[in-house]
Design an enzyme around this catalytic site. Structure first.
Site, PDB file in Angstrom:
ATOM      1  N   GLU A 112      43.290 -24.915  -2.202  1.00  0.00           N
ATOM      2  CA  GLU A 112      43.039 -25.916  -3.244  1.00  0.00           C
ATOM      3  C   GLU A 112      43.525 -25.510  -4.631  1.00  0.00           C
ATOM      4  OE1 GLU A 112      38.971 -28.177  -2.448  1.00  0.00           O
ATOM      5  OE2 GLU A 112      39.063 -26.236  -1.467  1.00  0.00           O
ATOM      6  N   ASP A 154      38.500 -25.298   0.823  1.00  0.00           N
ATOM      7  CA  ASP A 154      37.141 -24.736   0.756  1.00  0.00           C
ATOM      8  C   ASP A 154      36.294 -25.111   1.971  1.00  0.00           C
ATOM      9  OD1 ASP A 154      37.697 -23.510  -1.610  1.00  0.00           O
ATOM     10  OD2 ASP A 154      36.615 -24.918  -2.879  1.00  0.00           O
ATOM     11  N   ASP A 200      33.563 -26.573   2.885  1.00  0.00           N
ATOM     12  CA  ASP A 200      32.446 -27.507   2.693  1.00  0.00           C
ATOM     13  C   ASP A 200      32.945 -28.924   2.942  1.00  0.00           C
ATOM     14  OD1 ASP A 200      33.977 -28.072   0.473  1.00  0.00           O
ATOM     15  OD2 ASP A 200      32.519 -27.379  -0.997  1.00  0.00           O
ATOM     16  N   GLU A 247      33.780 -31.394   0.897  1.00  0.00           N
ATOM     17  CA  GLU A 247      34.954 -31.782   0.108  1.00  0.00           C
ATOM     18  C   GLU A 247      36.209 -31.088   0.643  1.00  0.00           C
ATOM     19  OE1 GLU A 247      35.094 -34.112  -2.357  1.00  0.00           O
ATOM     20  OE2 GLU A 247      33.007 -34.509  -1.828  1.00  0.00           O
ATOM     21  N   TYR A 293      31.303 -17.765  -0.752  1.00  0.00           N
ATOM     22  CA  TYR A 293      31.451 -19.157  -1.196  1.00  0.00           C
ATOM     23  C   TYR A 293      30.183 -19.640  -1.889  1.00  0.00           C
ATOM     24  CZ  TYR A 293      33.052 -23.948  -1.313  1.00  0.00           C
ATOM     25  OH  TYR A 293      33.450 -25.189  -1.734  1.00  0.00           O
ATOM     26  N   ARG A 317      29.069 -22.756  -2.749  1.00  0.00           N
ATOM     27  CA  ARG A 317      28.388 -24.019  -2.456  1.00  0.00           C
ATOM     28  C   ARG A 317      27.751 -23.892  -1.081  1.00  0.00           C
ATOM     29  NH1 ARG A 317      33.121 -25.875  -5.098  1.00  0.00           N
ATOM     30  NH2 ARG A 317      32.606 -26.719  -7.148  1.00  0.00           N
ATOM     31  N   HIS A 358      27.905 -21.005   6.326  1.00  0.00           N
ATOM     32  CA  HIS A 358      28.119 -20.101   5.197  1.00  0.00           C
ATOM     33  C   HIS A 358      26.960 -19.124   5.085  1.00  0.00           C
ATOM     34  CE1 HIS A 358      31.045 -23.026   4.331  1.00  0.00           C
ATOM     35  NE2 HIS A 358      30.260 -23.888   3.735  1.00  0.00           N
TER      36      HIS A 358
END
Length: 696
Positions: A8, A81, A83, A85, A300, A302, A348
């Site tokens: 990203e 990433d 997650d 998104e 990570y 989030r 995670h």
């Protein structure tokens, strides 16, 4: 020919490129590459809520470069990433580049380190459709609410407003708290404290009035009752009637998840949620550390999961043993139960240092500012979570004086354990305990002082960012990744403002909240919103269809919206003016606060007859030490607060140090705060030099 890896951000690309070496090309998508159109709804409600995705404006050149690189590569790996998104970005990239969405071309990195990247590359998988559909459902729902409700607010109130599935609940919580504060009726009470010492000792300790000698608790509600108790205590002996010794164990807080990191960074560092996540993103994506190179410093950021890998626990215990000795290591692996973690989110770990042996002191040779402060916080919290419990020897004392009972408690530290490194901050003021002197049952005590103090019950506090995030999390509203943008949005819209780090509703915020409560009660209902989050989590876990979930919400919402249009068919809602004590020097009316393109300003309510306006300036405590003028609160270009004289530029006084209401006993000038809560009050007048600790 090489393999193409798409991430990203350029920072993440730079770090990963170093670990992959030859045979790989790493490119950045610069976040989302496709989204719903900005100028229209972009959702076909009649055809299963099909989203009409388009390439984001301004990314045409990047899309062309990605397509060209993909054609020239042996294979493409999507490493966005780990997650919702990130999964959505990978899905859009796969469609844009003509990749098979069922192929095992998706890789994720829990940490951007050599080990993290190697592990991720070794375990490719296909795109998680449930995770993508959960993101898609949230995006569609938020678009439907935003694009349908916002124009309604523009027509009925004014342009530039918005409402949303989570932001409207957040505003309601802040408004409801303000109403509680305004409705609060303080009640009087009195504390009666005895300063005592053991016979033959000069060391004093405090005991507080509890009630009758029989053990019945008694509140002291006014001065008359207080005076009566003080009179009855005249000449009475204070005797230790009961003594309880014990031990208590203090357990460290678990490692951070997204929400607790935001809360603790707010309490300890004064960071906004947005500032915290910005620094955490940098730490995750990689920074250049002397002797190590470019590496991701944390896992990570989030996550709702409190899970920690065995390798990280082992590394932490090795560090603790070397630094403090074996007795400071917790003998078993601590496990913590996650409150909201779904199966996908629990993939995670908790937020922890990717290399526990890399201390903040070592890292701070290469980084500074927000990233250094946040790394120290994350590292300390994680290491402390693997340390031994703290042990306290406690003492509780009951003291009889005539017909009354006083109580005192205290502790001594038997073993400091994890507190040698870190203790969690709290939002509430804790009752301070101190060590009590050695005491024996039936021992007579010497009364050193007896005092009574009038007190009043206090209203609930306004929310800070930390306490609002905690409230949203506990009620199941939104998800940790949404808290930072939601708080930013409600402030940017003018619904909420920061007042000394507290969140207060504006007149506009109250008006919009009242309208939402009347016309769209479910949108601002805490329980309804929490259930909606649970429904969306079911989509993520594969237990619900995303289209059905959206439809069940939209059908009722659409009816409510049509009814609201009918209810307020010919109505325009006026936002009341906020009157101030500032008097218009032209016509003598009290000026009001207005909001324009560039923020708030003062205006005369006599417009158009009187067109006087002026900037809003806030005064700080104290007076200018140079000329005696008012000290005004100013903001630098970067938003940092400083203090300057109202007579600028005639008087050039300015300082970063906050002025206090206290005067210097030597020269009579204003004292300024230096060094934070544990700092000093200092006289900055040339030649004075007076300084005194800040009273707690």
């Amino acid at each position: 020919m090489s393999k193409l890896v798409i991430v990203e951000s350029p920072a993440k690309a730079k770090t990963i490129r170093k670990y992959l070496g030859d045979g790989y090309e790493v490119m950045a998508s610069m976040g989302h590459i496709r989204d719903l159109p900005g100028s229209q709804l972009g959702i076909d409600v009649e055809r299963g809520y099909a989203p009409q995705y388009i390439s984001i404006k301004g990314k045409e050149k990047l899309v062309k470069e990605l397509k060209s690189a993909a054609k020239q590569s042996d294979s493409v790996l999507l490493a966005t990433d780990p997650d919702r998104e990130g999964e959505a970005i990978s899905w859009h990239l796969a469609n844009l580049l003509g990749l098979d969405v069922d192929a095992e071309n998706r890789v994720t990195f829990g940490e951007i380190t050599k080990k993290g990247v190697t592990d991720g590359m070794a375990h490719p998988r296909s795109i998680d459709k449930d995770l993508f559909n959960a993101q898609q459902a949230r995006r569609v729902l938020d678009r439907l609410v935003g694009y349908k409700l916002s124009p309604f607010l523009w027509r009925k109130v004014r342009r530039g407003l918005s409402a949303g599935r989570v932001q409207s609940v957040a505003v309601r919580l802040i408004v409801d708290r303000e109403k509680e504060i305004e409705a609060f009726q303080p009640e009087e009470y009195w504390n009666i404290d005895a300063q005592l010492s053991a016979q033959g000792s000069t060391k004093k300790f405090a005991a507080r009035f509890y009630g009758t000698a029989a053990g019945e608790k008694r509140a002291v509600l006014n001065q008359e009752q207080s005076d009566e108790i003080l009179a009855n205590l005249e000449g009475k002996e204070f005797v230790v009637s009961a003594l309880t010794n014990g031990t208590r164990k203090k357990v460290p807080a678990p490692p951070f998840i997204t929400s607790t990191l935001q809360q603790e960074a707010s309490r300890r560092l004064g960071f906004t949620a947005t500032r915290t996540m910005r620094a955490a993103q940098t730490l995750y994506e990689g920074v250049d550390i002397a002797g190590v190179g470019t590496t991701g410093l944390i896992t990570y950021m989030r996550t709702d999961s409190l899970r920690v890998s065995d390798e990280a626990v082992t590394a932490a215990k090795e560090f603790i043993t070397g630094e403090w000795g074996e007795k400071y290591v917790n003998k078993t692996k601590r496990t913590y139960k996650s409150k909201n973690a779904t199966a996908a989110q629990d993939a995670h770990e908790a937020i922890r240092p990717s290399n526990p042996a890399l201390t903040p002191a070592e890292v701070e040779k290469s980084i500074s500012g927000d990233t250094a402060k946040l790394y120290r916080l994350i590292w300390s919290r994680f290491i402390a979570s693997q340390m031994a419990d703290a042990l306290h020897n406690t003492m509780a004392v009951e003291i009889t004086a005539g017909e009354y009972l006083f109580k005192a408690s205290g502790y001594t530290v038997a073993f400091d354990g994890y507190t040698a490194l870190y203790e969690e901050a709290t939002d509430e003021k804790e009752k301070k305990e101190t060590a009590l002197p050695p005491l024996e049952k039936d021992a007579k005590l010497k009364l050193r002082d007896l005092s009574a103090e009038q007190k009043f019950t206090q209203p609930p506090s306004r929310y800070t960012e930390a306490t609002l995030i905690k409230e949203l999390e506990e009620n199941g509203i939104g998800r940790p990744s949404t808290y930072a943008p939601i708080i930013t949005t409600v402030i940017d819209r003018g619904y909420v403002e920061r007042d000394a780090k507290k969140l207060a509703p504006t007149v506009l915020g109250r008006t919009i909240n009242e309208l939402m409560m009347e016309q769209f009660p479910s949108i601002v209902d805490v329980h309804f919103s929490a259930q909606m989050e649970k429904n969306l989590d079911k989509v993520e876990s594969g237990d619900a269809d995303w289209v059905s979930t959206v439809d069940s919400f939209y059908q009722d919402f659409d009816k409510t919206l049509k009814q609201a249009e009918e209810n307020l068919k010919d109505t325009k809602i006026k936002v009341p003016d906020e009157e101030t004590d500032e008097v218009c020097e032209v016509c003598g009316r009290k000026m009001v606060i207005k909001t324009g393109r560039y923020g708030k300003f003062l205006a005369c309510p006599g417009f158009p007859e009187c067109k006087n306006t002026k900037r809003i300036v806030k005064s700080a405590d104290g007076e200018c030490p140079l000329c005696g003028g008012r000290i005004l609160i100013r903001h630098s270009k970067k938003g940092r607060i400083y203090y300057g004289c109202e007579k600028n530029p005639t008087c050039g006084f300015m300082t970063w140090d906050e002025p206090s209401a206290e005067k210097c006993p030597k020269c009579g000038k204003t004292l300024f705060k230096k060094g934070g809560k544990n700092g000093n009050l200092v006289c900055i007048t040339e030649g004075c030099g007076y300084t005194t600790p800040i009273k707690k």
